[in-house]
Design a protein around this motif. Structure first.
Motif, short mmCIF file in Angstrom:
data_model
loop_
_atom_site.label_atom_id
_atom_site.label_comp_id
_atom_site.label_asym_id
_atom_site.label_seq_id
_atom_site.Cartn_x
_atom_site.Cartn_y
_atom_site.Cartn_z
N ASP A 114 79.73 18.26 51.55
CA ASP A 114 80.38 17.54 52.65
C ASP A 114 79.37 16.90 53.58
N ARG A 115 78.09 17.18 53.35
CA ARG A 115 77.04 16.56 54.16
C ARG A 115 76.41 15.36 53.45
N ILE A 116 76.87 15.07 52.24
CA ILE A 116 76.30 13.97 51.46
C ILE A 116 77.27 12.80 51.45
N VAL A 117 76.76 11.62 51.76
CA VAL A 117 77.53 10.38 51.65
C VAL A 117 76.90 9.56 50.53
N TYR A 118 77.66 9.36 49.46
CA TYR A 118 77.16 8.55 48.35
C TYR A 118 77.50 7.08 48.57
N ILE A 119 76.53 6.24 48.45
CA ILE A 119 76.73 4.79 48.52
C ILE A 119 76.25 4.21 47.19
N THR A 120 77.19 3.68 46.44
CA THR A 120 76.87 3.22 45.09
C THR A 120 76.14 1.88 45.11
N ILE A 121 75.06 1.80 44.33
CA ILE A 121 74.40 0.52 44.06
C ILE A 121 74.63 0.22 42.58
N PRO A 122 75.68 -0.49 42.24
CA PRO A 122 75.95 -0.78 40.83
C PRO A 122 75.14 -1.97 40.35
N TYR A 123 75.29 -2.29 39.08
CA TYR A 123 74.77 -3.56 38.60
C TYR A 123 75.52 -4.66 39.35
N VAL A 124 74.90 -5.81 39.49
CA VAL A 124 75.48 -6.92 40.25
C VAL A 124 76.84 -7.31 39.65
N LEU A 125 77.84 -7.44 40.52
CA LEU A 125 79.19 -7.84 40.10
C LEU A 125 79.60 -9.18 40.69
N ASP A 126 78.75 -9.75 41.52
CA ASP A 126 79.01 -11.05 42.15
C ASP A 126 78.21 -12.09 41.37
N LEU A 127 78.90 -13.03 40.73
CA LEU A 127 78.23 -13.98 39.83
C LEU A 127 77.23 -14.85 40.58
N ASN A 128 77.48 -15.17 41.85
CA ASN A 128 76.52 -15.98 42.61
C ASN A 128 75.20 -15.25 42.82
N THR A 129 75.29 -13.94 43.02
CA THR A 129 74.07 -13.14 43.18
C THR A 129 73.33 -13.03 41.86
N GLU A 130 74.06 -12.88 40.76
CA GLU A 130 73.43 -12.81 39.44
C GLU A 130 72.63 -14.08 39.16
N VAL A 131 73.19 -15.23 39.53
CA VAL A 131 72.49 -16.49 39.33
C VAL A 131 71.25 -16.57 40.20
N GLU A 132 71.33 -16.06 41.44
CA GLU A 132 70.17 -16.06 42.33
C GLU A 132 69.03 -15.24 41.74
N ILE A 133 69.36 -14.18 41.03
CA ILE A 133 68.31 -13.37 40.39
C ILE A 133 67.61 -14.19 39.31
N TYR A 134 68.37 -14.93 38.49
CA TYR A 134 67.75 -15.77 37.46
C TYR A 134 66.84 -16.82 38.10
N ARG A 135 67.30 -17.40 39.20
CA ARG A 135 66.49 -18.42 39.87
C ARG A 135 65.21 -17.82 40.43
N ASP A 136 65.29 -16.60 40.94
CA ASP A 136 64.10 -15.96 41.49
C ASP A 136 63.09 -15.62 40.39
N VAL A 137 63.59 -15.13 39.28
CA VAL A 137 62.69 -14.71 38.19
C VAL A 137 62.10 -15.90 37.46
N PHE A 138 62.93 -16.91 37.17
CA PHE A 138 62.49 -18.02 36.32
C PHE A 138 62.20 -19.30 37.09
N GLY A 139 62.52 -19.33 38.37
CA GLY A 139 62.26 -20.52 39.18
C GLY A 139 63.53 -21.31 39.43
N ALA A 140 63.62 -21.91 40.62
CA ALA A 140 64.82 -22.66 41.00
C ALA A 140 65.03 -23.89 40.13
N HIS A 141 63.98 -24.32 39.42
CA HIS A 141 64.09 -25.52 38.59
C HIS A 141 64.99 -25.32 37.37
N ILE A 142 65.39 -24.08 37.08
CA ILE A 142 66.22 -23.87 35.89
C ILE A 142 67.55 -24.61 36.01
#
Length: 763
Positions: free
Chosen positions: A401-429
C-alpha cells in the motif's frame, strides 16, 4: 603569459556559484520569504510540481469547448526529457497525462509517504526516463526558479564562553603517543583543524545535514502565529493557511541536531532572539554525483558499512562550545543527504532489494532510527522496475500500500513513435515519404502493442463492421486516433455524440494494460531501419504499396501484426487521401453559402407558405416545402430519406430557439456566423459539396493526363479550364498537406486510377 593571465582573470570574474551561496542571516532570509514566498516556502514535492509547470506547462486541449472533455491534453515534454539530453526520452500523450496527474497529486501531500515505481517492459526507456528527469530536476533545483534554502548554524564563540580547549587538545596529543601511524595522522588532522577554526573564525559553522528549511527552526507551537504576523493579508497567506500542500510548514519538526542546538542555545542565551542571530540560511545545492540532494543507486552498488555518519572535527568543536559531549550529537544516517530531495533506485534487484526493504519503515512512518535518535525523512522516493522483478517484493505485502506503480509502456501514440524515428534517423526522412505513409508505418508497429479486443470500444461501437471502409474489425485504428487526442471526421454524428466523457475515460484507461507486449521500442527502430534503407534508395517517394509489400514479406512479424490490419490501413489511407484531393479541388462562393445557411436558420421557424424578411440577410423569403427540402438535400444528399430531412429541420429549429437566438445572439451579442448552429450547418453543407466535387472530372480523360503532364511543356496544350483546375489542385495539396510537387501528382493519379471516388460513394 598575457593569454594565461587573461584566461585566469576570466575564470576569476566569470560565472561563480560561490558568491550567491554564502549564508545569509535569518532576518535577511525572512525578507526573502516576504518578497517571494511561493518560491521560498516549498518542500521537495512542491518543487517537483513546479519543475513540471516550468518545463511542461498546461498542455493543449484540441476540443476546449467539448462538454464531454476529460482533460486529456497534449503535453510538450521535450524541454524535460529531450532537449540537451544525451539519450532523449519520448513521452507519448498517454504516459505524459498519467505522469502529470501523479505530479499534481504529489503537490498536495496526499501522495507522500510512498515510493513511486515506474515499471514497464524491456526496451521501453525506463532508465533513460529517470536519468533525464533527475538531470533536469538537478538543473532546476540549482537555478533561481527552483532554488530553496536550508539551515546552517553560525555559533558565535563570543556569545558562548567556553572552557579552555587545551585539555581536550592535550588528551588527543597524549593519545597520539599510543596510536598507530594512521590513527596518529587522523588525530593530528583533528588537532590542526580545531586550532585553525579557533584562531581564524569567530564562528563554528554547523550545517543542517537534513537540509531543513530555516522556518522550521521556529518552535512548532509558535509557528502559526509567527507566520500570521510575518505576512500581510493577501492571496498567499490565505493559501498558506488553507492549502494542504503547505501543511508541512506547520507540522514538521526540525532534525534532532537542529533541535538539540536550539535547546542548548536557549539554555545558555535565555533569549530566542539571540538564538536566531545564529540561525542562517544558504541555498540548498544539489549534486547527484556527490549524493547531495539526489542519490541514485544501481543494483550492483554495495550498501555502505557505516550506517551512522558524523563529523568528528565538528563534534569536538560543538563539545567545546557547550562543555557537554552529549548535549548536541552531530550524527545522522545516509538518508539525511537526500532529505527534502530525491532518493532513487535503478531496478529492484540485487542490493536494491535490500534498500527497498530498508525504506519500508522510512516511508511508512517518515522516520529512521539512528542509534537512539529518531531522524525525520521527507524525501521523494523513485524507482524503476522490470515486470519480472515484482516477485522480489511479493512477500512484503505490508509494503504494497506504500507503492504507487506508474506504467511506462511501449509507445502507443503514433505521433510520438514517428518522432522517435525522426530523432534516430534524422528529420530528413520525411522527404522520402508520401504524406501519411510514415505515420502508417507507426500504426502497424503500434497495432502489435494493443489488445485485440477492447471492451470499451465495443461498448461504444458494438458493430465495428459499419466502419469497414475506414477501420479494422478490432477498431484498433480508431483507438489509435483516440489515443492521439483526435476524433476522426468519418465517425457518424450519432457515434460522436455517444463518445461521452465516461466512455472516453474507459478507452484511455485501457492503455494502462497495453504496450506491455508486441514490438519493443528497440525492435521497431531496427525494423524501420530495414524498411527505410530498402526503399529510400529507389529514388521514388515511399508509398503505401511499398509499406504493405514490406510487412507482407516479414514472416517473423506476421504473428505480431493483427490479421487484416494492413488491408484496413490501406483502406483508411485511400479514404483519407480522397478527402485531401477533394478538399484541395474544392472551391466555392463562401458568401453565397453563408447566405443560404442563414436564410435556412431563419426560415425553419415559420410554417411553409409564409413570406418573411430574414433578419440576418434582409432577403425576402417565400418559405415553401420545396425551399426547405432543397437546402436539406444539399446538406445531407439527394437520396436521403424524408424522415432524416425533417429531423434536421426539427433539430435546427430547436437549437435556434433554445440557444442560438436567445443565448448567443441576444445575450452574448455573437454574430450569427459565429454561433454553434451556423458552424455545424456549414461543416455538413461543405462536406456534402466536397463529396461530389470530383464527379465532373472522373469521366474526363484529359484531366488525368493533364495531372501527369503538369509543369511540363505538354501541359500548356490543355484547355485553360483544365489547366486552372489542375494547378489549383496541385498547389492546394502542397500548401495544405505538405506534398511535394512530385508527391501531389502521384497521389492524384493514384486516386483516379484506383477509382477512389466511386469506391467511397455512399450507396
Amino acid at each position: 603569459m598575457d593569454n594565461i593571465s587573461n584566461a585566469m582573470r576570466h575564470i576569476d570574474t566569470g560565472s561563480d556559484e560561490t558568491s550567491h551561496r554564502e549564508p545569509i542571516s535569518f532576518e535577511a532570509f525572512l525578507r526573502l520569504v516576504q518578497k517571494n514566498p511561493v518560491a521560498i516556502v516549498r518542500n521537495v514535492f512542491q518543487v517537483f510540481n513546479d519543475l513540471f509547470k516550468e518545463y511542461v506547462g498546461e498542455g493543449v486541449d484540441e476540443y476546449p469547448n467539448d462538454p464531454e472533455s476529460i482533460q486529456y491534453v497534449s503535453y510538450d515534454c521535450s524541454e524535460l526529457f529531450i532537449k540537451g539530453a544525451d539519450h532523449p526520452f519520448f513521452a507519448d500523450r498517454l504516459f505524459a497525462n498519467r505522469l502529470v496527474n501523479h505530479v499534481e497529486a504529489l503537490r498536495t501531500g496526499a501522495q507522500q509517504n510512498k515510493i513511486y515505481i515506474f515499471d514497464g517492459p524491456h526496451g521501453c526507456g525506463k532508465s533513460t526516463f529517470l536519468n533525464n528527469l533527475l538531470k533536469r530536476f538537478e538543473e532546476y533545483a540549482n537555478m533561481e526558479a527552483g532554488m530553496r534554502y536550508e539551515t546552517v548554524w553560525r555559533l558565535d564563540r563570543g556569545q558562548l564562553p567556553q572552557e579552555d580547549g587545551g585539555s581536550d587538545t592535550a588528551s588527543i596529543l597524549e593519545s597520539l603517543l599510543r596510536s598507530s601511524r594512521s590513527e596518529k595522522r587522523q588525530q593530528f588532522d583533528i588537532v590542526r583543524a580545531m586550532a585553525l577554526q579557533k584562531s581564524n573564525s569567530p564562528y563554528v559553522e554547523v550545517p543542517c545535514p537534513c537540509h531543513d528549511n530555516p522556518l522550521l527552526m521556529i518552535p512548532k507551537a509558535q509557528r502559526r502565529r509567527f507566520l500570521d504576523e510575518l505576512f500581510d493579508n493577501n492571496a498567499f497567506k490565505y493559501t498558506l493557511f488553507t492549502d494542504k500542500a503547505y501543511e508541512w510548514i506547520f507540522h514538521d519538526l526540525p532534525c534532532t541536531i537542529c533541535t538539540s542546538l536550539y535547546d542548548a542555545l536557549i539554555t545558555r542565551l535565555k533569549s530566542p532572539a539571540k538564538v536566531f542571530e545564529m540561525v542562517h540560511a544558504v541555498p540548498y545545492h544539489f549534486n547527484r554525483r556527490l549524493g547531495r540532494g539526489i542519490s541514485v543507486f544501481s543494483p550492483g552498488d554495495r550498501p555502505i558499512k557505516q550506517v551512522i555518519q558524523t563529523n568528528e572535527i565538528l563534534q569536538r568543536m560543538i563539545n567545546q562550545l557547550f562543555s557537554d559531549s552529549n548535549q548536541v550529537r552531530y550524527i545522522h544516517s545516509p538518508f539525511a543527504k537526500t532529505n527534502n530531495g530525491i532518493y532513487a533506485l535503478m531496478d529492484i534487484k540485487s542490493h536494491n532489494i535490500e534498500r527497498l526493504i530498508e525504506l519500508h519503515n522510512v516511508i511508512s512512518e517518515g522516520l529512521h532510527k539512528v542509534e537512539d535518535i529518531e531522524e525525520s525523512v521527507n524525501s521523494l522516493f523513485l524507482a524503476v522496475m522490470n515486470p519480472e522483478d515484482k516477485k522480489n517484493i511479493k512477500e512484503f505485502q505490508s509494503f504494497s500500500d506504500r507503492i504507487v506503480y506508474i506504467t511506462i509502456p511501449y509507445v502507443l501514440d503514433l505521433n510520438t513513435e514517428v518522432e522517435i524515428y525522426r530523432d534516430v534517423f534524422g528529420a530528413h526522412i520525411d522527404d522520402s515519404f508520401l504524406p501519411r505513409v510514415l505515420h502508417n508505418f507507426a500504426r502497424v508497429i503500434i497495432s502489435s502493442r494493443l489488445s485485440l479486443r477492447s471492451e470499451a470500444m465495443l461498448e461504444w461501437i458494438p458493430e465495428p463492421e459499419k466502419y469497414s471502409r475506414y477501420c479494422d474489425k478490432n477498431l484498433q485504428l480508431l483507438k489509435m486516433e483516440i489515443y492521439t487526442g483526435h476524433i476522426p471526421e468519418w465517425l457518424s454524428e450519432e457515434d460522436r455524440k455517444a463518445l461521452t466523457a465516461m466512455r472516453r475515460r474507459r478507452i484511455i484507461g485501457e492503455s494502462t494494460n497495453e504496450g506491455r507486449q508486441g514490438i519493443s521500442g528497440r525492435d521497431s527502430i531496427k525494423i524501420f531501419n530495414t524498411f527505410y534503407t530498402t526503399y529510400a534508395k529507389s529514388g521514388e517517394l515511399i508509398d503505401m504499396a511499398m509499406l504493405c509489400n514490406f510487412f507482407h514479406g516479414q514472416k517473423e512479424l506476421k504473428a505480431s501484426i493483427p490479421e487484416g490490419l494492413l488491408d484496413s490501413l490501406l483502406t483508411l489511407y485511400d479514404f483519407t487521401i480522397l478527402q485531401e484531393v477533394k478538399e484541395s479541388l474544392y472551391y466555392y462562393n463562401e458568401e453565397q453559402i453563408h447566405r443560404e445557411i442563414l436564410n435556412y436558420m431563419f426560415a425553419v421557424n415559420f410554417e411553409p407558405g409564409s413570406t418573411e424578411t430574414c433578419r440576418f440577410t434582409n432577403d425576402r423569403l417565400h418559405i415553401t416545402e420545396e425551399m426547405l427540402d432543397g437546402f436539406e438535400r444539399r446538406m445531407l444528399g439527394e437520396k436521403i430519406e424524408k424522415i432524416k430531412l425533417l429531423n434536421l429541420r426539427k433539430d435546427t429549429q430547436k437549437e435556434y430557439t433554445s440557444r442560438t437566438l436567445t443565448q448567443e445572439i441576444m445575450v452574448a451579442g455573437m454574430p450569427p456566423v459565429e454561433t454553434r448552429l451556423f458552424r455545424s450547418l456549414k461543416d455538413r453543407y461543405e462536406y456534402n459539396l466536397k463529396e461530389k466535387v470530383l464527379d465532373p472530372f472522373l469521366e474526363n480523360e484529359n484531366f488525368r493526363r493533364a495531372i501527369k503532364d503538369y509543369a511540363g511543356e505538354d501541359f500548356k496544350t490543355y484547355d485553360k479550364k483544365i489547366r486552372e483546375d489542375v494547378s489549383f489542385l496541385i498547389a492546394n495539396l502542397m500548401k495544405r498537406y505538405r506534398y511535394t510537387e512530385q508527391g501531389a501528382q502521384a497521389i492524384c493519379i493514384y486516386a483516379i486510377d484506383n477509382d477512389l471516388a466511386r469506391r467511397f460513394t455512399k450507396p
